[in-house]
Design an enzyme around this catalytic site. Structure first.
Site, PDB file in Angstrom:
ATOM      1  N   GLU A 125      -6.061   1.144 -11.966  1.00 15.56           N
ATOM      2  CA  GLU A 125      -5.412  -0.004 -12.367  1.00 15.56           C
ATOM      3  C   GLU A 125      -6.839  -1.092 -12.344  1.00 15.56           C
ATOM      4  O   GLU A 125      -7.615  -1.014 -11.457  1.00 15.56           O
ATOM      5  CB  GLU A 125      -4.511  -0.788 -11.456  1.00 15.56           C
ATOM      6  CG  GLU A 125      -3.018  -0.030 -11.827  1.00 15.56           C
ATOM      7  CD  GLU A 125      -1.934  -0.845 -10.848  1.00 15.56           C
ATOM      8  OE1 GLU A 125      -0.891  -0.709 -11.499  1.00 15.56           O
ATOM      9  OE2 GLU A 125      -2.576  -1.244  -9.867  1.00 15.56           O
ATOM     10  N   CYS A 138     -11.718  -7.212 -11.760  1.00 15.02           N
ATOM     11  CA  CYS A 138     -11.995  -6.330 -10.302  1.00 15.02           C
ATOM     12  C   CYS A 138     -11.643  -4.908 -10.903  1.00 15.02           C
ATOM     13  O   CYS A 138     -10.868  -4.337 -11.516  1.00 15.02           O
ATOM     14  CB  CYS A 138     -10.677  -6.792  -9.786  1.00 15.02           C
ATOM     15  SG  CYS A 138     -10.251  -5.955  -8.081  1.00 15.02           S
ATOM     16  N   CYS A 145      -6.874   6.026  -2.228  1.00 12.91           N
ATOM     17  CA  CYS A 145      -7.911   5.592  -1.175  1.00 12.91           C
ATOM     18  C   CYS A 145      -7.422   6.544  -0.015  1.00 12.91           C
ATOM     19  O   CYS A 145      -6.469   6.800   0.197  1.00 12.91           O
ATOM     20  CB  CYS A 145      -7.581   4.292  -0.971  1.00 12.91           C
ATOM     21  SG  CYS A 145      -9.019   3.591   0.175  1.00 12.91           S
ATOM     22  N   CYS A 149      -5.392   1.490   5.153  1.00 16.59           N
ATOM     23  CA  CYS A 149      -5.603   0.104   5.793  1.00 16.59           C
ATOM     24  C   CYS A 149      -4.083  -0.344   5.673  1.00 16.59           C
ATOM     25  O   CYS A 149      -3.383  -0.258   4.593  1.00 16.59           O
ATOM     26  CB  CYS A 149      -6.351  -1.054   5.254  1.00 16.59           C
ATOM     27  SG  CYS A 149      -7.979  -0.722   5.116  1.00 16.59           S
ATOM     28  N   CYS A 152      -2.477  -2.929   3.148  1.00 19.26           N
ATOM     29  CA  CYS A 152      -3.090  -2.700   1.610  1.00 19.26           C
ATOM     30  C   CYS A 152      -2.154  -1.629   0.830  1.00 19.26           C
ATOM     31  O   CYS A 152      -1.848  -0.596   1.296  1.00 19.26           O
ATOM     32  CB  CYS A 152      -4.314  -2.358   1.437  1.00 19.26           C
ATOM     33  SG  CYS A 152      -5.083  -1.727   0.067  1.00 19.26           S
ATOM     34  N   GLU A 210     -12.520   2.888  -1.740  1.00 19.96           N
ATOM     35  CA  GLU A 210     -13.781   2.488  -0.871  1.00 19.96           C
ATOM     36  C   GLU A 210     -14.967   2.999  -1.818  1.00 19.96           C
ATOM     37  O   GLU A 210     -15.393   4.137  -1.928  1.00 19.96           O
ATOM     38  CB  GLU A 210     -13.636   3.023   0.341  1.00 19.96           C
ATOM     39  CG  GLU A 210     -14.839   3.133   1.064  1.00 19.96           C
ATOM     40  CD  GLU A 210     -15.489   1.514   1.291  1.00 19.96           C
ATOM     41  OE1 GLU A 210     -16.490   1.295   0.723  1.00 19.96           O
ATOM     42  OE2 GLU A 210     -14.549   0.623   1.914  1.00 19.96           O
ATOM     43  N   CYS A 383      -4.874  -9.274  -4.534  1.00 23.14           N
ATOM     44  CA  CYS A 383      -5.538  -8.399  -3.749  1.00 23.14           C
ATOM     45  C   CYS A 383      -4.592  -7.626  -2.740  1.00 23.14           C
ATOM     46  O   CYS A 383      -3.626  -8.272  -2.241  1.00 23.14           O
ATOM     47  CB  CYS A 383      -6.236  -9.416  -2.858  1.00 23.14           C
ATOM     48  SG  CYS A 383      -7.240  -8.554  -1.714  1.00 23.14           S
TER      49      CYS A 383
END
Length: 411
Positions: A125, A138, A145, A149, A152, A210, A383
């Site tokens: 995305e 973005c 990932c 986290c 997230c 990341e 975010c």
């Protein structure tokens, strides 16, 4: 596509394999190559050394100034060379699976990249955020990932693979095409941007993944973004966000000159170990030492520290005071991010009054501390909310979905 499919995994996998075999384009892409890499590619198809520099400049112009997606559109490149390029390479972009536009103007694209080798198609995305006087894209650097986290949404998706430099750059090219940032085909070649200026003026490496765990490809992509004869973005308008891969922080600054953002989110190791598990490997003291050593750091080139506001977790005034103490001596801006709720999350956003008190205290200590306005929440584009649709599906459903899409029989 139905929610459940009456198919066995091995049957679906066989269909997917057959479809991929028939449709996979083995040609490597020229998009995202450095100038040196582009020169090497031209040598592969027999372009003489004496012509390499000129041909590289031609291709660079067509890819990054004109934004073309096929060799046939390169009007000042010879027919023979275009034929040779098309036989050996591609410059095609990803498929747009879905485009969503938020009530606030934010756009989110779900993009599908074709298989690489024996792999399968992957989806990422990309989000465009229009703001007063600028537009921020973005960009994702990985499919999924590894960092997990806990606040997230992307962290709940397993890592599939790194994106190539070409796939990272392709997100920017696609956004500029969709938004009208490239000149029309009949515009004189000297025109670089539309009369009203660029809509994509800033790039943030804050999408899925990341970036510093995909170091080489991210580095090369940033060099393409900031090349003055192509996409021509100022290094101050390209920001790389990391959760804290400490050994790579100073090198990426030395090699790219990009701005740095740190996903901080906690002021002590005990809490950060939970919220941002990479902290167990690279604790706060090491992370802040790397920040202090970041090349070019000054009041004009501050590090942005991102701090998501979690109710009852990290939003006390004691946390605010410790945050100021931790960052003392580092030219910094602190972005406070109201937590964006996503399905299945146990966290809650801090109360607005508490966020404002937190911000007022930090501002009074001399740090700019804007509260980030949530954007694109209605399309899960805010975010921490990015997660590609294909990775949300059950395994059987996903395999069938991909097989149908590749074979051209899907919805």
């Amino acid at each position: 596509m139905a929610a459940t499919l009456d198919m066995r995994d091995d049957t679906v996998r066989a269909a997917l394999s057959a479809a991929q075999t028939a449709r996979v384009d083995e040609r490597p892409s020229l998009v995202g190559l450095t100038r040196e890499g582009l020169g090497d590619a031209l040598r592969e198809i027999g372009v003489p050394d004496r012509q390499i520099r000129m041909r590289v400049s031609q291709l660079w112009h067509w890819l990054y100034v004109r934004g073309v997606g096929e060799f046939a559109a390169m009007s000042n490149v010879s027919k023979d060379l275009k034929t040779a390029l098309a036989e050996r390479f591609t410059i095609a972009g990803p498929e747009i699976v879905e485009e969503q536009v938020s009530a606030d103007g934010t756009r989110k694209w779900l993009l599908r990249f074709p298989p690489r080798g024996a792999g399968r198609p992957v989806e990422v995305e990309t989000v465009y955020i229009p703001e007063e006087g600028r537009g921020t894209l973005c960009v994702s650097s990985q499919v999924g990932c590894t960092l997990t986290c806990t606040f997230c949404h992307t962290g709940t998706q397993r890592l599939v693979r790194n994106l190539t430099a070409g796939e990272i750059v392709a997100q920017v090219l696609l956004a500029r095409r969709r938004l009208g940032d490239f000149p029309d085909a009949d515009t004189p070649q000297g025109a670089i941007v539309p009369a009203e200026g660029r809509k994509v003026s800033n790039i943030v490496m804050m999408g899925m993944g990341e970036p510093l765990y995909n170091y080489d490809h991210v580095r090369d992509a940033i060099k393409v973004f900031t090349d003055g004869e192509g996409l021509s973005l100022s290094k101050r308008r390209v920001t790389l966000s990391t959760s804290g891969v400490v050994p790579k922080i100073v090198p990426i600054g030395e090699e790219t000159g990009a701005m740095l953002a740190i996903s901080l989110h906690a002021v002590n190791d005990e809490l950060r170990d939970v919220l941002v598990p990479i902290n167990r490997k690279y604790p706060l003291a090491d992370l802040l030492d790397a920040c202090r050593a970041y090349p070019g750091l000054s009041n004009a080139r501050r590090i942005t520290f991102e701090y998501v506001m979690l109710k009852g977790v990290n939003d006390s005034m004691a946390d605010a005071k410790e945050l100021v103490r931790l960052l003392r001596g580092i030219p910094a801006k602190i972005n406070l991010i109201p937590f964006n709720k996503w399905p299945g999350s146990d966290y809650e956003c801090s109360d607005w009054d508490q966020i404002e008190k937190f911000a007022d205290f930090i501002n009074a200590q001399g740090y700019a501390s804007p509260i980030r306005t949530p954007r694109g929440q209605d399309i899960l584009a805010a975010c921490g909310q990015l997660k590609s649709e294909s990775e949300r599906m059950k395994k059987t459903e996903r395999l069938a979905y991909e097989a149908a899409m590749i074979a051209g029989h899907g919805d």
